[in-house]
Design a protein around this motif. Structure first.
Motif, PDB file in Angstrom:
ATOM      1  N   TRP A 120      28.390  -7.798   4.848  1.00 13.89           N
ATOM      2  CA  TRP A 120      29.248  -6.971   4.013  1.00 13.89           C
ATOM      3  C   TRP A 120      30.443  -6.480   4.819  1.00 13.89           C
ATOM      4  O   TRP A 120      30.345  -6.238   6.020  1.00 13.89           O
ATOM      5  N   PHE A 121      31.578  -6.328   4.178  1.00 16.06           N
ATOM      6  CA  PHE A 121      32.704  -5.657   4.813  1.00 16.06           C
ATOM      7  C   PHE A 121      33.260  -4.606   3.866  1.00 16.06           C
ATOM      8  O   PHE A 121      33.131  -4.722   2.642  1.00 16.06           O
ATOM      9  N   GLY A 122      33.819  -3.564   4.452  1.00 15.33           N
ATOM     10  CA  GLY A 122      34.350  -2.455   3.666  1.00 15.33           C
ATOM     11  C   GLY A 122      35.860  -2.376   3.744  1.00 15.33           C
ATOM     12  O   GLY A 122      36.537  -3.331   4.135  1.00 15.33           O
ATOM     13  N   ARG A 123      36.376  -1.223   3.403  1.00 13.91           N
ATOM     14  CA  ARG A 123      37.820  -0.983   3.480  1.00 13.91           C
ATOM     15  C   ARG A 123      38.043   0.361   4.144  1.00 13.91           C
ATOM     16  O   ARG A 123      37.442   1.368   3.746  1.00 13.91           O
ATOM     17  N   ALA A 185      35.277 -12.766  10.549  1.00 10.32           N
ATOM     18  CA  ALA A 185      35.779 -11.405  10.784  1.00 10.32           C
ATOM     19  C   ALA A 185      37.227 -11.355  10.331  1.00 10.32           C
ATOM     20  O   ALA A 185      37.957 -12.351  10.415  1.00 10.32           O
ATOM     21  N   GLN A 186      37.648 -10.171   9.867  1.00 14.09           N
ATOM     22  CA  GLN A 186      39.010 -10.006   9.392  1.00 14.09           C
ATOM     23  C   GLN A 186      39.410  -8.543   9.526  1.00 14.09           C
ATOM     24  O   GLN A 186      38.582  -7.674   9.825  1.00 14.09           O
ATOM     25  N   TYR A 194      46.079  -6.339   6.311  1.00 16.51           N
ATOM     26  CA  TYR A 194      44.822  -6.189   5.555  1.00 16.51           C
ATOM     27  C   TYR A 194      44.324  -7.555   5.074  1.00 16.51           C
ATOM     28  O   TYR A 194      45.087  -8.361   4.526  1.00 16.51           O
ATOM     29  N   LEU A 195      43.030  -7.834   5.316  1.00 11.87           N
ATOM     30  CA  LEU A 195      42.333  -9.080   4.968  1.00 11.87           C
ATOM     31  C   LEU A 195      42.829 -10.286   5.768  1.00 11.87           C
ATOM     32  O   LEU A 195      42.499 -11.425   5.434  1.00 11.87           O
ATOM     33  N   GLN A 196      43.576 -10.046   6.823  1.00 17.26           N
ATOM     34  CA  GLN A 196      43.997 -11.159   7.671  1.00 17.26           C
ATOM     35  C   GLN A 196      42.843 -11.592   8.569  1.00 17.26           C
ATOM     36  O   GLN A 196      42.268 -10.775   9.282  1.00 17.26           O
ATOM     37  N   PRO A 197      42.463 -12.879   8.574  1.00 16.70           N
ATOM     38  CA  PRO A 197      41.342 -13.335   9.404  1.00 16.70           C
ATOM     39  C   PRO A 197      41.607 -13.117  10.882  1.00 16.70           C
ATOM     40  O   PRO A 197      42.723 -13.316  11.369  1.00 16.70           O
ATOM     41  N   THR A 198      40.580 -12.703  11.601  1.00 15.21           N
ATOM     42  CA  THR A 198      40.668 -12.526  13.049  1.00 15.21           C
ATOM     43  C   THR A 198      39.718 -13.451  13.809  1.00 15.21           C
ATOM     44  O   THR A 198      39.927 -13.734  14.978  1.00 15.21           O
ATOM     45  N   THR A 199      38.656 -13.912  13.156  1.00  8.84           N
ATOM     46  CA  THR A 199      37.692 -14.816  13.780  1.00  8.84           C
ATOM     47  C   THR A 199      37.211 -15.825  12.748  1.00  8.84           C
ATOM     48  O   THR A 199      36.906 -15.453  11.612  1.00  8.84           O
ATOM     49  N   ILE A 200      37.131 -17.103  13.144  1.00  9.75           N
ATOM     50  CA  ILE A 200      36.577 -18.133  12.284  1.00  9.75           C
ATOM     51  C   ILE A 200      35.507 -18.898  13.056  1.00  9.75           C
ATOM     52  O   ILE A 200      35.354 -18.729  14.273  1.00  9.75           O
TER      53      ILE A 200
END
Length: 214
Positions: A120-123, A185-186, A194-200
């Motif tokens: 889950w991810f939040g804001r 991860a983002q 906001y919502l930009q990917p940081t890890t794939i």
């Protein structure tokens, strides 16, 4: 209250109820396997887990908005993070399929497929309190989940017998054969990123190796 207020004092009081700070975790798993026979073997498994997080309840409106804080916000401009978590159960799932098959000419093929549900991810938002300290507050703890991570790995190997029972085994491994690039991860804080990917997921990797047994 502002630090400039005359007569300002700081008190740290922790009040808990019987239902607070008692996290619970449950897990269930099942596995089915076939031992090696008739040139092949097989294994499959499935796991499910649940986490129920129960941290402290806010004790006043300020803590409901900004969290209880910690020692890092003792000076203006420092940073702290909201320490309250959602009480919603968090489920996670994973599965695995793997097997091997003995091909002609002594060639062995092995492959595995794994699937893992995303977290889950939040804001979060950045706000300043009356002491001008930046606080990162989770305003939505369960916005969505990261996508499932599905990985398919393969191996082909062959053994060559030498004198005196010695062996050389040549292996070719291909990890992440389908070269998936799932986001793991983002940036979840409001802003331009906001919502930009940081890890794939790590890209496809091929490996050639030799193993010597004596």
């Amino acid at each position: 209250v502002p630090r400039t207020l005359s007569g300002r004092t700081v008190e740290n009081i922790v009040q808990m109820t019987n239902a607070e700070s008692r996290n619970s975790y449950d897990a269930f798993g099942v596995t089915f396997s076939k031992q090696y026979s008739n040139n092949w073997s097989f294994l499959t498994s499935f796991d499910a887990s649940r986490a129920v997080l129960k941290d402290m309840d806010p004790r006043n409106p300020n803590e409901a908005l900004y969290g209880p804080g910690n020692s890092t916000n003792s000076t203006p401009g420092s940073t702290t993070t909201n320490q309250y978590r959602s009480r919603l159960p968090e489920w996670s799932f994973s599965g695995r399929l793997s097997g091997s098959y003995q091909l002609p000419w002594g060639i062995l093929y092995a492959g595995s497929f794994t699937a893992q549900s995303g977290e889950w991810f939040g804001r979060d938002v950045a706000v300043r309190d009356s002491n001008n300290a930046t606080l990162y507050v989770t305003v939505e703890p369960h916005v969505d989940r990261y996508p499932w991570v599905n990985l398919f790995d393969n191996r082909i190997s062959k053994r060559f017998s030498l004198f005196g029972g010695q062996q050389i085994e040549a292996m070719v491994d291909v990890f992440n054969t389908l070269n998936v690039n799932t986001i793991t991860a983002q940036t979840n804080r409001n802003g331009s990123a906001y919502l930009q990917p940081t890890t794939i997921t790590a890209p496809r990797v091929a490996r050639l190796s030799l193993r010597y047994k004596f």
